[in-house]
Write an enzyme that holds these catalytic residues in place. Structure first.
Site, PDB file in Angstrom:
ATOM      1  N   THR A 177      -1.187   3.033   2.200  1.00  0.00           N
ATOM      2  CA  THR A 177      -0.476   4.040   1.572  1.00  0.00           C
ATOM      3  C   THR A 177       0.239   4.979   2.329  1.00  0.00           C
ATOM      4  O   THR A 177      -0.322   5.267   3.630  1.00  0.00           O
ATOM      5  CB  THR A 177      -1.742   4.646   0.854  1.00  0.00           C
ATOM      6  N   ARG A 205      -4.983   2.507 -14.344  1.00  0.00           N
ATOM      7  CA  ARG A 205      -5.894   3.451 -13.396  1.00  0.00           C
ATOM      8  C   ARG A 205      -5.034   4.530 -12.480  1.00  0.00           C
ATOM      9  O   ARG A 205      -4.075   3.967 -11.975  1.00  0.00           O
ATOM     10  CB  ARG A 205      -6.696   2.451 -12.493  1.00  0.00           C
ATOM     11  N   VAL A 206      -5.294   5.456 -12.503  1.00  0.00           N
ATOM     12  CA  VAL A 206      -4.566   6.658 -11.622  1.00  0.00           C
ATOM     13  C   VAL A 206      -5.682   7.264 -10.494  1.00  0.00           C
ATOM     14  O   VAL A 206      -6.816   7.603 -11.098  1.00  0.00           O
ATOM     15  CB  VAL A 206      -4.110   7.872 -12.462  1.00  0.00           C
ATOM     16  N   ASP A 208      -6.188   9.480  -6.825  1.00  0.00           N
ATOM     17  CA  ASP A 208      -5.883  10.812  -6.234  1.00  0.00           C
ATOM     18  C   ASP A 208      -4.655  11.152  -5.974  1.00  0.00           C
ATOM     19  O   ASP A 208      -4.164  12.561  -6.049  1.00  0.00           O
ATOM     20  CB  ASP A 208      -6.730  11.253  -5.048  1.00  0.00           C
ATOM     21  N   GLY A 229      -7.396   7.036   1.039  1.00  0.00           N
ATOM     22  CA  GLY A 229      -8.581   6.427   0.850  1.00  0.00           C
ATOM     23  C   GLY A 229      -8.953   6.228  -0.457  1.00  0.00           C
ATOM     24  O   GLY A 229      -8.035   6.106  -1.572  1.00  0.00           O
TER      25      GLY A 229
HETATM   26  N1  ASP Z   1      -5.924   7.109  -2.472  1.00  0.00           N
HETATM   27  C1  ASP Z   1      -5.029   5.827  -2.868  1.00  0.00           C
HETATM   28  C2  ASP Z   1      -5.661   5.531  -4.359  1.00  0.00           C
HETATM   29  O1  ASP Z   1      -6.865   5.656  -4.471  1.00  0.00           O
HETATM   30  C3  ASP Z   1      -5.374   4.647  -2.095  1.00  0.00           C
HETATM   31  C4  ASP Z   1      -4.912   4.624  -0.602  1.00  0.00           C
HETATM   32  O2  ASP Z   1      -5.017   5.964  -0.046  1.00  0.00           O
HETATM   33  O3  ASP Z   1      -4.957   3.660  -0.096  1.00  0.00           O
HETATM   34  O4  ASP Z   1      -5.083   5.278  -5.083  1.00  0.00           O
END
Ligand code: ASP
Length: 309
Positions: A177, A205-206, A208, A229
């Site tokens: 990400t 799904r959404v 953060d 994360g």
């Molecule tokens: N934060 C992102 C999510 O949960 C995933 C990531 O940061 O890799 O969609």
């Protein structure tokens, strides 16, 4: 107040130990450094933090190395569904898109949502309709989906569950990400985050990323934050705003606030992830509870740094 600029970008958090022993470490370093240098040029000529975080995030989205835009991870149905948001620290204006399909640069659509001003967050078909209104083209699935992502989903589906992009995958597939935070020469802050989300997530799904205060936050009085994360944990702890609150109400600088945010995330929900932060003085900082966080930064117009661990 200094009139120097600062810029920080990230390429995701996770277990990255193996990356250090591979040629791919150099590939990430090259990508991060090149994008920082392009961002530097724009900040040097006086461009706004908001323009530069959008620009850097779109360059990261275009690079198939990362879990955003091209090369996004796949959901349980084998589809790409992307989330993105950005925020302007001058006036707390924000724009976000969620569950987005077929748009090459979700962060630029989020910017159009911000500029349009009527709403903060558009999702799914509504976001696509808005893209059409903005005359932004859609791209076919095969622009986004890479062989590595198909393999990664198959591997995760054998064991079930959901993973961060950087977890439980072969080293060559450790990708992530993205996010960018900046302070421009006028002293304004901005933040941007963009993602394909979690591998094998339920459709619809959404996470953060498109939620102001969770995966992204910017306020000229405090700091700019981009998080990466497990989104569910960041939503429950209102993670990015918590870091900003540590600056605002406890008088912390970027590094202390980033670390306090991660400590809170771990103490409350045993959270896994990391964040990049630039405060109003232009100090760059990062903290993480995972072993790795791919990131690079330029602090107050200085040298370009890159770190993967
Ligand atoms: N934060 C992102 C999510 O949960 C995933 C990531 O940061 O890799 O969609």
């Amino acid at each position: 107040m200094s009139n120097s600029y600062s810029l920080m970008i990230h390429g995701g958090a996770g277990a990255l130990e193996d990356l250090k022993h591979e040629a791919s470490e150099a590939v990430f370093q090259e990508s991060i450094t090149a994008i920082l240098e392009r961002g530097r040029q724009r900040l040097e000529r006086g461009d706004s933090a908001l323009d530069v975080v959008e620009y850097c995030a779109s360059l990261l989205e275009d690079d198939r190395l990362y879990n955003a835009g091209k090369g996004s991870v796949l959901n349980a149905d084998g589809k790409v569904e992307m989330d993105a948001a950005l925020m302007d620290g001058r006036d707390l204006r924000a724009g976000a898109v969620a569950g987005l399909k077929g748009i090459k640069n979700p962060i630029s659509l989020a910017r159009r949502v911000l500029e349009h001003g009527e709403h903060v967050l558009l999702m799914g078909d509504g976001a696509l309709e808005f893209a059409k209104f903005c005359q932004i083209d859609t791209y076919p699935d095969d622009y986004f989906i890479t062989e590595a992502r198909i393999k990664q989903l198959a591997e995760v589906q054998v064991t079930g569950g959901m993973t961060l992009d950087h977890e439980r995958v072969k080293p060559s597939q450790k990708l992530g990400t993205i996010g960018a935070v900046a302070r421009d020469i006028h002293g304004n802050l901005a933040a941007a985050t963009s993602t394909g989300g979690l591998v094998n997530k339920r459709w619809g799904r959404v996470g953060d990323t498109p939620i102001v205060g969770a995966g992204v936050f910017a306020d000229n009085d405090t700091c700019a934050v981009s998080a990466t994360g497990y989104g569910e944990q960041f939503l429950r702890t209102v993670f990015a705003k918590t870091i900003s609150d540590f600056v605002q109400f406890r008088g912390m600088d970027a590094q202390a606030a980033a670390q306090a945010g991660i400590d809170y995330l771990v103490a409350k929900v045993n959270g896994e992830g990391g964040a990049i932060v630039i405060d109003a003085a232009g100090r760059c900082a990062a903290a993480q509870s995972t072993s790795g966080l791919i990131r690079g930064w330029i602090e107050l117009g200085g040298e370009t740094h890159c770190k993967l661990g």
